[in-house]
Scaffold this motif. Structure first.
Motif, PDB file in Angstrom:
ATOM      1  N   ARG A 170       0.838  -1.205   0.000  1.00  0.00           N
ATOM      2  CA  ARG A 170       0.000   0.000   0.000  1.00  0.00           C
ATOM      3  C   ARG A 170       0.867   1.247   0.000  1.00  0.00           C
ATOM      4  NH1 ARG A 170      -2.742   3.231   4.152  1.00  0.00           N
ATOM      5  NH2 ARG A 170      -4.694   4.080   3.307  1.00  0.00           N
ATOM      6  N   ILE A 171       0.505   2.199  -0.851  1.00  0.00           N
ATOM      7  CA  ILE A 171       1.143   3.509  -0.893  1.00  0.00           C
ATOM      8  C   ILE A 171       0.051   4.556  -0.735  1.00  0.00           C
ATOM      9  CG2 ILE A 171       2.364   5.173  -2.349  1.00  0.00           C
ATOM     10  CD1 ILE A 171       3.839   2.808  -3.628  1.00  0.00           C
ATOM     11  N   ASP A 172       0.196   5.426   0.262  1.00  0.00           N
ATOM     12  CA  ASP A 172      -0.752   6.512   0.496  1.00  0.00           C
ATOM     13  C   ASP A 172      -0.178   7.783  -0.125  1.00  0.00           C
ATOM     14  OD1 ASP A 172      -2.339   8.590   1.508  1.00  0.00           O
ATOM     15  OD2 ASP A 172      -2.749   7.485   3.358  1.00  0.00           O
ATOM     16  N   THR A 173      -0.865   8.310  -1.115  1.00  0.00           N
ATOM     17  CA  THR A 173      -0.357   9.474  -1.843  1.00  0.00           C
ATOM     18  C   THR A 173      -0.845  10.803  -1.267  1.00  0.00           C
ATOM     19  OG1 THR A 173      -2.194   9.504  -3.425  1.00  0.00           O
ATOM     20  CG2 THR A 173      -0.291   8.113  -3.960  1.00  0.00           C
ATOM     21  N   GLY A 174      -1.630  10.762  -0.202  1.00  0.00           N
ATOM     22  CA  GLY A 174      -2.145  11.987   0.369  1.00  0.00           C
ATOM     23  C   GLY A 174      -1.114  12.725   1.209  1.00  0.00           C
ATOM     24  N   ASN A 175      -1.205  14.040   1.197  1.00  0.00           N
ATOM     25  CA  ASN A 175      -0.392  14.887   2.072  1.00  0.00           C
ATOM     26  C   ASN A 175       1.112  14.696   1.890  1.00  0.00           C
ATOM     27  OD1 ASN A 175      -2.770  15.952   3.305  1.00  0.00           O
ATOM     28  ND2 ASN A 175      -2.895  14.089   4.546  1.00  0.00           N
ATOM     29  N   GLN A 176       1.533  14.437   0.670  1.00  0.00           N
ATOM     30  CA  GLN A 176       2.957  14.417   0.377  1.00  0.00           C
ATOM     31  C   GLN A 176       3.159  14.830  -1.082  1.00  0.00           C
ATOM     32  OE1 GLN A 176       4.702  10.540   0.907  1.00  0.00           O
ATOM     33  NE2 GLN A 176       3.592   9.600  -0.778  1.00  0.00           N
ATOM     34  N   PRO A 177       4.307  15.403  -1.402  1.00  0.00           N
ATOM     35  CA  PRO A 177       4.551  15.803  -2.794  1.00  0.00           C
ATOM     36  C   PRO A 177       4.488  14.598  -3.739  1.00  0.00           C
ATOM     37  CG  PRO A 177       6.197  16.748  -1.316  1.00  0.00           C
ATOM     38  CD  PRO A 177       5.437  15.740  -0.518  1.00  0.00           C
ATOM     39  N   VAL A 178       4.056  14.849  -4.958  1.00  0.00           N
ATOM     40  CA  VAL A 178       3.944  13.777  -5.944  1.00  0.00           C
ATOM     41  C   VAL A 178       5.290  13.080  -6.122  1.00  0.00           C
ATOM     42  CG1 VAL A 178       3.495  13.262  -8.370  1.00  0.00           C
ATOM     43  CG2 VAL A 178       2.022  14.865  -7.149  1.00  0.00           C
ATOM     44  N   ARG A 179       6.393  13.837  -6.088  1.00  0.00           N
ATOM     45  CA  ARG A 179       7.703  13.228  -6.322  1.00  0.00           C
ATOM     46  C   ARG A 179       8.025  12.163  -5.277  1.00  0.00           C
ATOM     47  NH1 ARG A 179       8.818  18.182  -4.048  1.00  0.00           N
ATOM     48  NH2 ARG A 179      10.230  18.202  -2.227  1.00  0.00           N
ATOM     49  N   HIS A 180       7.520  12.353  -4.043  1.00  0.00           N
ATOM     50  CA  HIS A 180       7.751  11.347  -3.013  1.00  0.00           C
ATOM     51  C   HIS A 180       6.975  10.067  -3.331  1.00  0.00           C
ATOM     52  CE1 HIS A 180       9.022  14.459   0.293  1.00  0.00           C
ATOM     53  NE2 HIS A 180       9.840  14.419  -0.745  1.00  0.00           N
ATOM     54  N   SER A 181       5.752  10.232  -3.801  1.00  0.00           N
ATOM     55  CA  SER A 181       4.954   9.065  -4.180  1.00  0.00           C
ATOM     56  C   SER A 181       5.573   8.348  -5.374  1.00  0.00           C
ATOM     57  CB  SER A 181       3.521   9.489  -4.502  1.00  0.00           C
ATOM     58  OG  SER A 181       2.888  10.058  -3.378  1.00  0.00           O
ATOM     59  N   VAL A 182       6.099   9.119  -6.326  1.00  0.00           N
ATOM     60  CA  VAL A 182       6.769   8.518  -7.485  1.00  0.00           C
ATOM     61  C   VAL A 182       7.961   7.697  -7.022  1.00  0.00           C
ATOM     62  CG1 VAL A 182       8.082   8.997  -9.588  1.00  0.00           C
ATOM     63  CG2 VAL A 182       5.985  10.275  -9.105  1.00  0.00           C
ATOM     64  N   ASP A 183       8.740   8.238  -6.095  1.00  0.00           N
ATOM     65  CA  ASP A 183       9.903   7.500  -5.578  1.00  0.00           C
ATOM     66  C   ASP A 183       9.465   6.214  -4.876  1.00  0.00           C
ATOM     67  OD1 ASP A 183      11.608   9.438  -6.537  1.00  0.00           O
ATOM     68  OD2 ASP A 183      11.845  10.461  -4.615  1.00  0.00           O
ATOM     69  N   GLN A 184       8.346   6.264  -4.163  1.00  0.00           N
ATOM     70  CA  GLN A 184       7.841   5.063  -3.495  1.00  0.00           C
ATOM     71  C   GLN A 184       7.453   3.992  -4.513  1.00  0.00           C
ATOM     72  OE1 GLN A 184       4.962   7.338  -0.796  1.00  0.00           O
ATOM     73  NE2 GLN A 184       5.475   5.584   0.492  1.00  0.00           N
ATOM     74  N   VAL A 185       6.794   4.413  -5.586  1.00  0.00           N
ATOM     75  CA  VAL A 185       6.425   3.448  -6.621  1.00  0.00           C
ATOM     76  C   VAL A 185       7.672   2.875  -7.286  1.00  0.00           C
ATOM     77  CG1 VAL A 185       5.301   3.178  -8.870  1.00  0.00           C
ATOM     78  CG2 VAL A 185       4.151   4.428  -7.028  1.00  0.00           C
ATOM     79  N   GLU A 186       8.660   3.724  -7.524  1.00  0.00           N
ATOM     80  CA  GLU A 186       9.906   3.234  -8.109  1.00  0.00           C
ATOM     81  C   GLU A 186      10.534   2.163  -7.212  1.00  0.00           C
ATOM     82  OE1 GLU A 186      14.237   4.843  -9.746  1.00  0.00           O
ATOM     83  OE2 GLU A 186      12.968   6.148  -8.530  1.00  0.00           O
ATOM     84  N   ARG A 187      10.583   2.423  -5.917  1.00  0.00           N
ATOM     85  CA  ARG A 187      11.167   1.434  -5.001  1.00  0.00           C
ATOM     86  C   ARG A 187      10.343   0.150  -4.996  1.00  0.00           C
ATOM     87  NH1 ARG A 187      12.114   6.101  -1.882  1.00  0.00           N
ATOM     88  NH2 ARG A 187      10.200   5.785  -0.667  1.00  0.00           N
ATOM     89  N   TRP A 188       9.009   0.304  -5.016  1.00  0.00           N
ATOM     90  CA  TRP A 188       8.154  -0.878  -5.007  1.00  0.00           C
ATOM     91  C   TRP A 188       8.376  -1.738  -6.250  1.00  0.00           C
ATOM     92  CZ3 TRP A 188       3.994  -2.430  -8.182  1.00  0.00           C
ATOM     93  CH2 TRP A 188       3.304  -3.564  -7.710  1.00  0.00           C
ATOM     94  N   VAL A 189       8.395  -1.106  -7.412  1.00  0.00           N
ATOM     95  CA  VAL A 189       8.616  -1.861  -8.652  1.00  0.00           C
ATOM     96  C   VAL A 189       9.977  -2.564  -8.601  1.00  0.00           C
ATOM     97  CG1 VAL A 189       8.994  -1.687 -11.146  1.00  0.00           C
ATOM     98  CG2 VAL A 189       7.098  -0.431 -10.072  1.00  0.00           C
TER      99      VAL A 189
END
Length: 218
Positions: A170-189
């Motif tokens: 699970r990745i929660d994209t709320g209340n954080q910059p989009v770039r942080h969420s992108v980095d999380q998805v990159e790490r997950w992949v």
């Protein structure tokens, strides 16, 4: 392998997926709805279309390419489509936000389009996704009842919560910059591909033939 970013609308699935597309070699990125969404699309349509995407993933697999797909299909639906057992690996991540954030995003993305019952439906689907991600026994009827007859629900309906194959990150994209969420998805992949290569991915080929894992007696 097939990697799926799933969840209800307005969590940012497509934005994140296409943002990481050029960070990996041998990774194709697609959105579920790019094949076209007919009027009156229902769960049978969604399930048939997921089978279509699994077959597309198998084509990529034959060329040594992984598919990262954004969709609303949850783990149980993906595992039940007829061709899922032919994939050499499956990984699913729920991209989510709090209800109030989703409400705000729906209003900003499509001003005036959704009435209160429609917004409540998006929130209800998000709530169901969270329960399903935690527990295979959480209201399977929400996807299986009146579903596509070709679906093989019995591949997983006997699983327990502790079964390691039942895993949705699970990745929660709320209340954080989009770039942080992108980095999380990159790490997950990257983590899922590494686990697949090392043989430690919970849903590596052969997952459907393994003995079911039972919860310990209380």
């Amino acid at each position: 392998m097939l990697l799926v970013l799933t969840g209800s609308s307005c969590a940012g699935k497509s934005t994140l997926a296409f943002a990481v597309a050029d960070r990996f070699r041998d990774l194709a990125v697609h959105d579920f709805d790019e094949v076209g969404v007919p009027a009156g699309a229902d769960r049978r349509w969604r399930q048939r279309t997921m089978e279509r995407w699994v077959r597309r993933a198998l084509e990529y697999q034959g060329h040594g390419v992984d598919l990262l797909l954004t969709a609303q299909s949850p783990l149980g639906e993906i595992l039940a489509v007829p061709s899922a057992t032919l994939l050499d690996g499956i990984a699913v991540c729920l991209v989510d936000v709090a209800d109030e954030v989703r409400r705000d995003r729906l209003a900003a993305r499509d001003p005036g389009r959704w009435d209160a019952p429609a917004v409540d439906a998006f929130l209800g689907w998000a709530h169901w996704h969270r329960g399903h991600a935690r527990d295979p026994r959480h209201r399977p009827d929400a996807i299986a009842e009146d579903g596509w007859p070709a679906m093989a629900w019995d591949r997983w309906t006997g699983w327990a919560t502790a079964d390691p194959r039942w895993r949705t990150d699970r990745i929660d994209t709320g209340n954080q910059p989009v770039r942080h969420s992108v980095d999380q998805v990159e790490r997950w992949v990257g983590d899922q591909r590494d686990a697949h290569r090392s043989g430690h991915l919970p849903l590596n080929r052969g997952w459907a033939e393994e003995s079911p894992h039972r919860e310990p007696a209380r």
